[in-house]
Design a protein around this motif. Sequence first.
Motif, PDB file in Angstrom:
ATOM      1  N   PRO A   1      -2.115  -4.352  -3.266  1.00  0.00           N
ATOM      2  CA  PRO A   1      -0.841  -3.725  -2.928  1.00  0.00           C
ATOM      3  C   PRO A   1       0.028  -4.561  -2.000  1.00  0.00           C
ATOM      4  N   SER A   2      -0.539  -5.552  -1.314  1.00  0.00           N
ATOM      5  CA  SER A   2       0.255  -6.392  -0.423  1.00  0.00           C
ATOM      6  C   SER A   2      -0.025  -7.860  -0.690  1.00  0.00           C
ATOM      7  N   CYS A   3       0.927  -8.692  -0.310  1.00  0.00           N
ATOM      8  CA  CYS A   3       0.835 -10.139  -0.539  1.00  0.00           C
ATOM      9  C   CYS A   3      -0.308 -10.725   0.288  1.00  0.00           C
ATOM     10  N   ARG A   4      -1.122 -11.575  -0.355  1.00  0.00           N
ATOM     11  CA  ARG A   4      -2.244 -12.206   0.350  1.00  0.00           C
ATOM     12  C   ARG A   4      -1.779 -13.288   1.309  1.00  0.00           C
ATOM     13  N   VAL A   5      -0.530 -13.741   1.184  1.00  0.00           N
ATOM     14  CA  VAL A   5      -0.030 -14.803   2.053  1.00  0.00           C
ATOM     15  C   VAL A   5       0.680 -14.225   3.272  1.00  0.00           C
ATOM     16  N   CYS A   6       1.665 -13.336   3.045  1.00  0.00           N
ATOM     17  CA  CYS A   6       2.468 -12.836   4.159  1.00  0.00           C
ATOM     18  C   CYS A   6       2.218 -11.363   4.489  1.00  0.00           C
ATOM     19  N   GLY A   7       1.562 -10.622   3.590  1.00  0.00           N
ATOM     20  CA  GLY A   7       1.238  -9.229   3.862  1.00  0.00           C
ATOM     21  C   GLY A   7       2.293  -8.222   3.454  1.00  0.00           C
ATOM     22  N   ARG A   8       3.405  -8.676   2.883  1.00  0.00           N
ATOM     23  CA  ARG A   8       4.449  -7.733   2.468  1.00  0.00           C
ATOM     24  C   ARG A   8       4.002  -6.913   1.269  1.00  0.00           C
ATOM     25  N   LEU A   9       4.599  -5.738   1.104  1.00  0.00           N
ATOM     26  CA  LEU A   9       4.287  -4.849  -0.013  1.00  0.00           C
ATOM     27  C   LEU A   9       4.777  -5.470  -1.320  1.00  0.00           C
ATOM     28  N   LEU A  10       3.922  -5.474  -2.336  1.00  0.00           N
ATOM     29  CA  LEU A  10       4.288  -6.022  -3.641  1.00  0.00           C
ATOM     30  C   LEU A  10       4.866  -4.921  -4.515  1.00  0.00           C
ATOM     31  N   LYS A  11       5.952  -5.241  -5.230  1.00  0.00           N
ATOM     32  CA  LYS A  11       6.642  -4.243  -6.034  1.00  0.00           C
ATOM     33  C   LYS A  11       6.434  -4.424  -7.523  1.00  0.00           C
ATOM     34  N   SER A  12       6.494  -5.649  -8.026  1.00  0.00           N
ATOM     35  CA  SER A  12       6.390  -5.860  -9.467  1.00  0.00           C
ATOM     36  C   SER A  12       4.926  -5.920  -9.893  1.00  0.00           C
ATOM     37  N   GLU A  13       4.690  -5.572 -11.145  1.00  0.00           N
ATOM     38  CA  GLU A  13       3.326  -5.599 -11.687  1.00  0.00           C
ATOM     39  C   GLU A  13       2.788  -7.030 -11.759  1.00  0.00           C
ATOM     40  N   THR A  14       3.667  -7.993 -12.031  1.00  0.00           N
ATOM     41  CA  THR A  14       3.250  -9.392 -12.081  1.00  0.00           C
ATOM     42  C   THR A  14       2.758  -9.848 -10.709  1.00  0.00           C
ATOM     43  N   SER A  15       3.508  -9.498  -9.677  1.00  0.00           N
ATOM     44  CA  SER A  15       3.119  -9.871  -8.318  1.00  0.00           C
ATOM     45  C   SER A  15       1.824  -9.184  -7.914  1.00  0.00           C
TER      46      SER A  15
END
Length: 66
Positions: free
Chosen positions: A4-18
């Motif tokens: 659910p969150s970016c492994r690099v910066c920790g932000r919430l991921l929105k797209s299914e690809t991300s």
Amino acid sequence: MTTPSCRVCGRLLKSETSKARGVGPTCHRRTGGHTGPHIPTPPPDHHVPGQTELPLTHLQPTLWSL
């Protein structure tokens, strides 16, 4: 694996690809698509040459039961 969150910066991921990639689009561009070392996963029924497979018996003691 979805995250659910970016492994690099920790932000919430929105797209299914991300979510499937585990990294947001900005971090993916910034890192050049490399998000860390890739460790290949062996197939579930892999065989290591020279390794003997022993059959397990019912109630056989294991390292965790000692």
